[in-house]
Design a protein around this motif. Structure first.
Motif, PDB file in Angstrom:
ATOM      1  N   LYS A   1       0.840  -1.187   0.000  1.00  0.00           N
ATOM      2  CA  LYS A   1       0.000   0.000   0.000  1.00  0.00           C
ATOM      3  C   LYS A   1       0.883   1.248   0.000  1.00  0.00           C
ATOM      4  O   LYS A   1       1.932   1.286   0.650  1.00  0.00           O
ATOM      5  N   VAL A   2       0.443   2.279  -0.733  1.00  0.00           N
ATOM      6  CA  VAL A   2       1.174   3.536  -0.815  1.00  0.00           C
ATOM      7  C   VAL A   2       0.344   4.632  -0.145  1.00  0.00           C
ATOM      8  O   VAL A   2      -0.799   4.874  -0.534  1.00  0.00           O
ATOM      9  N   ILE A   3       0.931   5.263   0.874  1.00  0.00           N
ATOM     10  CA  ILE A   3       0.241   6.304   1.639  1.00  0.00           C
ATOM     11  C   ILE A   3       0.888   7.651   1.344  1.00  0.00           C
ATOM     12  O   ILE A   3       2.069   7.866   1.625  1.00  0.00           O
ATOM     13  N   GLY A   4       0.128   8.567   0.784  1.00  0.00           N
ATOM     14  CA  GLY A   4       0.638   9.908   0.503  1.00  0.00           C
ATOM     15  C   GLY A   4       0.581  10.786   1.734  1.00  0.00           C
ATOM     16  O   GLY A   4      -0.434  10.807   2.439  1.00  0.00           O
ATOM     17  N   THR A   5       1.659  11.492   2.007  1.00  0.00           N
ATOM     18  CA  THR A   5       1.695  12.403   3.146  1.00  0.00           C
ATOM     19  C   THR A   5       1.650  13.844   2.646  1.00  0.00           C
ATOM     20  O   THR A   5       2.242  14.172   1.611  1.00  0.00           O
TER      21      THR A   5
END
Length: 376
Positions: A34-38
């Motif tokens: 999973k890729v979580i954008g900050t």
């Protein structure tokens, strides 16, 4: 894999590919991560990393933002408008979720709009305390526990003491190699240009830190042996917030400036500060005690003086001879603090109000006059 035969140019090419084409992010997604954008560098990436997800700082790079301007106020900063523009253009579809903090009103507004219009699978706003007393510290630790719990449920990977400890070690190693590289910027003969440094930092936000650390260690070995550049007129510290314009940095260098240090959220503010305890308490302390952020300080009351001291320390270490402040016209916090910080700096200061598209001729004229007035 990194080869001992790789050159500096090849390593920089890998970094550029990671930023421009999201090469590493595509690789992680193919593995099912999973890729979580900050949306803020105060989001504790160690927690995202320990949940077996990939933290990626979200950016946009547009001369104009017509789509974002149709859904958000014009007073918002260029960073927020560009992120929203990227989302509305479908260029953040690689994200599985987003995370931000309550660090300032614009970030809160951006988070709400992004969640409303883009509807990511996962979203979390880390409640960030502005008081620095023990009660606030305990609250923040509990808040990080909640963030970790919500994220673990989303990724399906439970975070425990061992996984968190490993992630903290990876991030501490990242901060240490960045500090080593940063020293190469401030040598008498500068070994890393401003645009190269920005590429290094941006690439670190577009790949897992363990992958970045391997590239950075080899890059440091090669750059240490590189012939530096002593052909400049003025050593400058650059100041600002969510800044990532290589174009502006190249304009500075084209006018004889060596950028030897900075305090950007996307640079020194991002990698500054080792975590001294490998647990949530250690993470909380590192983020609460950061004086790199314009919205935080280590005292019980927010203090512009601590922010100014942080900048002065960077200037002393880099031996900068002048300061250039990139002040976002849409950032009220930056606008409020800027005059007070300038008053505490005993150096020539040039303030450039940023808006996009850039007025290049006007900016170049001001920079040229500044260098002629204060250069060697």
């Amino acid at each position: 894999m990194i080869s001992l035969s790789d050159s500096v140019d090849e390593l920089f090419a890998r970094m550029k590919n990671a930023v421009d084409n999201r090469a590493k992010i595509k690789e992680y997604r193919e593995k099912g991560m999973k890729v979580i954008g900050t949306l803020c560098n105060n989001v504790p990436e160690e927690i995202i990393h320990s949940a077996k997800a990939v933290p990626v700082r979200v950016f946009g790079n547009y001369g104009s933002t017509p789509n974002a301007s149709s859904v958000m106020p014009q007073w918002t900063c260029y960073y927020a408008r560009n992120v929203m523009e990227a989302g509305l253009r479908g260029e953040t579809d690689y994200l599985d979720g987003i995370a931000s903090t309550t660090s300032d009103d614009t970030k809160i507004h951006l988070f709400s709009l992004y969640r409303f219009y883009l509807k990511p699978e996962f979203s979390y706003m880390v409640q960030y305390p502005f008081s620095r007393d023990e009660k606030s510290r305990k609250f923040f630790i509990k808040e990080l526990e909640r963030f970790s719990s919500f994220l673990s449920k989303f990724t399906g990977s439970e975070t425990d003491a061992a996984t968190l400890k490993k992630s903290i070690e990876v991030y501490n190693a990242f901060r240490k190699i960045c500090m080593k590289l940063e020293r190469l910027r401030s040598e008498d003969e500068v070994k890393i240009s401003a645009s190269e440094w920005m590429l290094i930092m941006l690439s670190s936000m577009h790949m897992l830190k363990e992958d970045f650390n391997r590239i950075a260690e080899e890059l440091y070995r090669l750059l240490s042996e590189r012939e530096g550049n002593g052909d400049y007129i003025l050593r400058v510290h650059v100041s600002g917030t969510d800044f990532y314009s290589s174009e502006l940095l190249e304009i500075l260098e084209n006018h004889g400036i060596a950028v030897v240090s900075d305090d950007f959220c996307t640079s020194t503010g991002y990698h500054h500060g080792i975590i001294n305890r490998a647990n949530l308490e250690g993470i909380a302390d590192r983020y609460l005690q950061s004086t790199a952020c314009v919205m935080t300080s280590a005292s019980n009351e927010l203090s512009v003086h601590e922010r100014a001291k942080f900048i002065r320390d960077r200037i002393k270490a880099s031996r900068a001879e002048a300061v250039i402040v990139f002040k976002d016209r849409g950032c009220e916090v930056c606008g409020h603090q800027c005059p007070a910080i300038i008053d505490e700096l005993d150096l020539p200061v040039l303030t450039i109000d940023l808006d996009f598209p850039l007025s290049k001729a006007q900016i170049e004229g001001r920079i040229e006059a500044f260098v002629e007035s204060h250069g060697r």
